[in-house]
Structures are given as C-alpha cells and as structure tokens.
Design an enzyme around this catalytic site. Sequence first.
Site, PDB file in Angstrom:
ATOM      1  N   GLY A  12       0.841  -1.207   0.000  1.00 15.28           N
ATOM      2  CA  GLY A  12       0.000   0.000   0.000  1.00 15.28           C
ATOM      3  C   GLY A  12       0.870   1.249   0.000  1.00 15.28           C
ATOM      4  O   GLY A  12       1.948   1.248   0.587  1.00 15.28           O
ATOM      5  N   GLY A  77       1.419  -9.665  -5.709  1.00  8.35           N
ATOM      6  CA  GLY A  77       1.917  -9.918  -7.052  1.00  8.35           C
ATOM      7  C   GLY A  77       2.276 -11.370  -7.222  1.00  8.35           C
ATOM      8  O   GLY A  77       1.811 -12.224  -6.468  1.00  8.35           O
ATOM      9  N   THR A 117       6.390  -6.889   1.397  1.00  7.93           N
ATOM     10  CA  THR A 117       7.341  -6.516   0.342  1.00  7.93           C
ATOM     11  C   THR A 117       8.772  -6.816   0.782  1.00  7.93           C
ATOM     12  O   THR A 117       9.597  -7.300  -0.006  1.00  7.93           O
ATOM     13  CB  THR A 117       7.203  -5.002   0.046  1.00  7.93           C
ATOM     14  OG1 THR A 117       5.832  -4.731  -0.256  1.00  7.93           O
ATOM     15  CG2 THR A 117       8.070  -4.567  -1.111  1.00  7.93           C
ATOM     16  N   THR A 137       5.016   2.034   6.121  1.00 10.09           N
ATOM     17  CA  THR A 137       3.605   1.707   6.360  1.00 10.09           C
ATOM     18  C   THR A 137       3.002   2.763   7.266  1.00 10.09           C
ATOM     19  O   THR A 137       3.636   3.200   8.235  1.00 10.09           O
ATOM     20  CB  THR A 137       3.383   0.315   7.003  1.00 10.09           C
ATOM     21  OG1 THR A 137       2.040   0.255   7.514  1.00 10.09           O
ATOM     22  CG2 THR A 137       4.332   0.005   8.139  1.00 10.09           C
ATOM     23  N   ILE A 138       1.794   3.159   6.949  1.00 11.98           N
ATOM     24  CA  ILE A 138       1.121   4.134   7.826  1.00 11.98           C
ATOM     25  C   ILE A 138       0.762   3.472   9.160  1.00 11.98           C
ATOM     26  O   ILE A 138       0.479   4.148  10.129  1.00 11.98           O
ATOM     27  CB  ILE A 138      -0.156   4.739   7.189  1.00 11.98           C
ATOM     28  CG1 ILE A 138      -1.237   3.671   6.972  1.00 11.98           C
ATOM     29  CG2 ILE A 138       0.159   5.489   5.916  1.00 11.98           C
ATOM     30  CD1 ILE A 138      -2.624   4.252   6.770  1.00 11.98           C
ATOM     31  N   ASP A 139       0.775   2.123   9.206  1.00 12.27           N
ATOM     32  CA  ASP A 139       0.325   1.422  10.416  1.00 12.27           C
ATOM     33  C   ASP A 139       1.359   1.459  11.548  1.00 12.27           C
ATOM     34  O   ASP A 139       1.019   1.201  12.698  1.00 12.27           O
ATOM     35  CB  ASP A 139       0.030  -0.054  10.091  1.00 12.27           C
ATOM     36  CG  ASP A 139      -0.981  -0.209   8.972  1.00 12.27           C
ATOM     37  OD1 ASP A 139      -1.795   0.708   8.793  1.00 12.27           O
ATOM     38  OD2 ASP A 139      -0.953  -1.244   8.289  1.00 12.27           O
ATOM     39  N   MET A 181      -7.471   3.202  10.049  1.00 11.18           N
ATOM     40  CA  MET A 181      -6.718   2.018   9.587  1.00 11.18           C
ATOM     41  C   MET A 181      -5.753   1.533  10.669  1.00 11.18           C
ATOM     42  O   MET A 181      -5.764   2.027  11.789  1.00 11.18           O
ATOM     43  CB  MET A 181      -5.967   2.359   8.311  1.00 11.18           C
ATOM     44  CG  MET A 181      -6.845   2.408   7.077  1.00 11.18           C
ATOM     45  SD  MET A 181      -5.844   2.695   5.610  1.00 11.18           S
ATOM     46  CE  MET A 181      -7.019   2.305   4.318  1.00 11.18           C
ATOM     47  N   ARG A 183      -4.516  -2.078  10.375  1.00 14.36           N
ATOM     48  CA  ARG A 183      -4.522  -3.552  10.340  1.00 14.36           C
ATOM     49  C   ARG A 183      -4.737  -4.134  11.740  1.00 14.36           C
ATOM     50  O   ARG A 183      -5.667  -3.734  12.414  1.00 14.36           O
ATOM     51  CB  ARG A 183      -3.238  -4.080   9.699  1.00 14.36           C
ATOM     52  CG  ARG A 183      -3.268  -3.964   8.195  1.00 14.36           C
ATOM     53  CD  ARG A 183      -2.367  -4.945   7.542  1.00 14.36           C
ATOM     54  NE  ARG A 183      -0.980  -4.651   7.862  1.00 14.36           N
ATOM     55  CZ  ARG A 183       0.045  -5.373   7.447  1.00 14.36           C
ATOM     56  NH1 ARG A 183      -0.168  -6.441   6.719  1.00 14.36           N
ATOM     57  NH2 ARG A 183       1.265  -5.039   7.754  1.00 14.36           N
ATOM     58  N   LEU A 280      -8.086   8.216   2.853  1.00 14.36           N
ATOM     59  CA  LEU A 280      -7.683   9.617   3.076  1.00 14.36           C
ATOM     60  C   LEU A 280      -6.443   9.646   3.960  1.00 14.36           C
ATOM     61  O   LEU A 280      -5.650  10.581   3.910  1.00 14.36           O
ATOM     62  CB  LEU A 280      -8.811  10.404   3.755  1.00 14.36           C
ATOM     63  CG  LEU A 280     -10.044  10.656   2.893  1.00 14.36           C
ATOM     64  CD1 LEU A 280     -11.147  11.294   3.718  1.00 14.36           C
ATOM     65  CD2 LEU A 280      -9.672  11.554   1.718  1.00 14.36           C
TER      66      LEU A 280
HETATM   67  O1  F6P Z   1      -1.094  -1.443   5.672  1.00 18.91           O
HETATM   68  C1  F6P Z   1      -1.594  -0.215   5.287  1.00 18.91           C
HETATM   69  C2  F6P Z   1      -3.064  -0.279   5.118  1.00 18.91           C
HETATM   70  O2  F6P Z   1      -3.471   1.007   4.748  1.00 18.91           O
HETATM   71  C3  F6P Z   1      -3.843  -0.820   6.311  1.00 18.91           C
HETATM   72  O3  F6P Z   1      -3.957   0.105   7.352  1.00 18.91           O
HETATM   73  C4  F6P Z   1      -5.131  -1.233   5.655  1.00 18.91           C
HETATM   74  O4  F6P Z   1      -5.778  -2.266   6.354  1.00 18.91           O
HETATM   75  C5  F6P Z   1      -4.684  -1.732   4.334  1.00 18.91           C
HETATM   76  O5  F6P Z   1      -3.438  -1.144   4.058  1.00 18.91           O
HETATM   77  C6  F6P Z   1      -5.650  -1.448   3.209  1.00 18.91           C
HETATM   78  O6  F6P Z   1      -5.043  -1.778   2.005  1.00 18.91           O
HETATM   79  P1  F6P Z   1      -5.714  -1.716   0.575  1.00 18.91           P
HETATM   80  O7  F6P Z   1      -6.907  -0.844   0.618  1.00 18.91           O
HETATM   81  O8  F6P Z   1      -4.637  -1.166  -0.296  1.00 18.91           O
HETATM   82  O9  F6P Z   1      -6.053  -3.133   0.253  1.00 18.91           O
END
Ligand code: F6P
Length: 363
Positions: A12, A77, A117, A137-139, A181, A183, A280
């Site tokens: 992502g 991928g 990745t 990662t934003i997480d 978000m 995860r 967003l």
């Molecule tokens: O890991 C980043 C993240 O934005 C998570 O917070 C979220 O669950 C996931 O990716 C959503 O990914 P996508 O919409 O790209 O499948």
Amino acid sequence: MYKQIGILTGGGDAPGLNAVIRAVVRTAIGEFGMKCVGIEDSFEGILGETQTMKLTTKSVSGILPRGGTILGTRNRGSFVKMIDGKPFFPEMPIGEALANLDILEIEALIVLGGEGTLAIAEQFHKRGFPVIGVPKTIDNDLAATELTFGFMTAIDIATEALDRLHTTAASHDRVMILEVMGRNTGWIALHAGLAGSADLILIPEIPFSFDSLVHKVIAREKGGSRFTNIVVAEGASEVGKSATYADKGELRLGGVGEHVRRRVEELTNKEARCVVLGHLQRGGSPNAFDRMLGTNFGACAVRALANGLTGNMVALQAGTITTVPLSEACANIKTVPIDGQLVRTARDIGISFAAPKETKIER
Ligand code: F6P
C-alpha cells in the site's frame, strides 16, 4: 561500488514514498556517482516485458511533497503465494526477475515496503542479490523500527477528522465513531485518539465490551457531556469475537465502526454516526516529519549499499537511523503494549478502552 542500482515501491502507498525516492536518487548520483533505475509497479516491473524508468536528479525534482509513488505500487503480485495462511515464494518469478535485472544492468536494489514486500526483498538477498529495505507503512507496525514514514501524516489526518467530528458531535449531542486504519494494531487509533481528545479508543490489542462502552457514554451524559467521540481501529473486536472484515477472502478489514454505531444506538437510544476515514489516511502530501524521515531513510539506505551491506533494512532506533537484518525486520509485528505508557496516559486522563473490567470515575 555499484555502477547502477534499482529502486521500487511495494504494498500500500504511504505519504513520504517520493521523499525516499528523491533522497535515494540524489545520494546515489550526487554522492556515489551511481546511476538509478526506477522499477514500476513493485517487483512486477522486472517480469516479462520489464517496465522501468531512468531516474535523474532532474526527474525527481519537485516530488518531495507529492503523495503516492511516482513508481507505482502493487499490493499482491506473482512473487508470493499464501499456502495455509503462510507465505510461500515460488522459484520461477524470482529466477526470471534475477535474469532481467542482469539484462537491465541493475546490480543492487533498494526496496521500499512493509513486511510483505520486505519478505520478498529478503528472497533476492538469499539468492545473492544485494538488497537494502526501507520500512514503509502508515500502520507503524514493523517491530524493528520505532517509526515508519507515513505514520505521522496518517495521525495528523485522523486527528483533524476527530477535531471536526467533535464540533458536530457536540452540536447534535451525538455519539460519533471514527474508524481508522492500522490492520491488526492500534497505533493510529491510539495516537490520534490522544491528540484528537477521543473519549473512547478501541484497539485490537484491548478487546472491548459493549457494557463498558455504554457505561462510558452514559457516565458522560450524567456528567453533563451529552456527546461522545469514539475512535475505533479497523482491527478492533469485541471480547471473544473475531475482527470485522469488508472482504474475508482477501482478509481486508473494515466495518467495525458501523457495527459499533448500530449497537450504540440500540443500547443507548442516542443518535450515532460512523465515519470511515479509509484511504484519506494514505493519500496526499506527507507532513514535515515524514518528508524528513523519508529523506533520511533514503540517503542512509544508499550509504548502506555503498558500504557493502546487503539483506538489511534501515530503521529508526533511539532517534538514529541504523540497519537491521531483513529477517529480523519481517519476523514480528509491533503491537501496542497494553500496559505501556501511552495506554496508561490515556487512562489517566479519562479515556476509556471499553475493556470489560474498566471502571473509571467520570470527570
Ligand atoms: O497497511 C496499510 C493499510 O493502509 C492498512 O492500514 C489497511 O488495512 C490496508 O493497508 C488497506 O489496504 P488496501 O486498501 O490497499 O487493500
């Protein structure tokens, strides 16, 4: 010294990817005289009819504040298959990719990505191809680094959303729920909840109970605050229940906010609304911190390669960029410590996590 290196972005997107790309290119060319090739759409760009772009100081000019990635990215991928919930790396695409890298005269790779990745990047390293990873990662759920770029921008956006929900919640005496978000971790929810003065924070690490949640809403009502703001991490779940999925096959989380909204209305008779912040949090310009962190990560990644390091990831530890083996970087997810300082601080200032036995005198 390598004559030419490749760079790719996978998984992502996150604000700050272009800051890293720019720093890699400027450092590689300006400091070490190496050429740079951008590989498009993650590792997929080195398969079949390869898709690459020449990167120069000029071509990366102006991209620092830009969201997304100029290289494109892919979530899943050809390089990894899931078998019984475990990743398996088939030999075929990696063999083809290594042959193509040879044809393209790319001698080393800098890979920007999260755990998935970076696990693929490690496979290249295991087959003798030089690789350095950059955590993205934003997480903020990578164990080997204190911070990943993109996280601080996501918190800013979630905090602003909470500020905005606050005024409408107070005007209508409503319960407002913001789903964010993260995860299977609650970092974004916890940080934004603290910064945006949420009354309740629901995170995957602390399963919640509706009894406890409703207790907090009613206690606020009795104390004269007729509205409540709740931030819920997408991976949060009720005690004894599993997380809520928007797509179970793809294991895509989503929907817990709406579930909480419905139950709150049923149990309290109060009006409730849910906002899903979604992508967003990922799109748009990185904040100053993520531009700085991304730039530092990018330059340090090139220095690591130039120093002969491979199979490592750059990481922030105790305020300094260091390197850790990719195997370590991908091994564990960093979850919110439930007895950690931030959770304690949140509780001390009156925020509830709606844990079953959470009792707190309302202030
Ligand atoms: O890991 C980043 C993240 O934005 C998570 O917070 C979220 O669950 C996931 O990716 C959503 O990914 P996508 O919409 O790209 O499948």
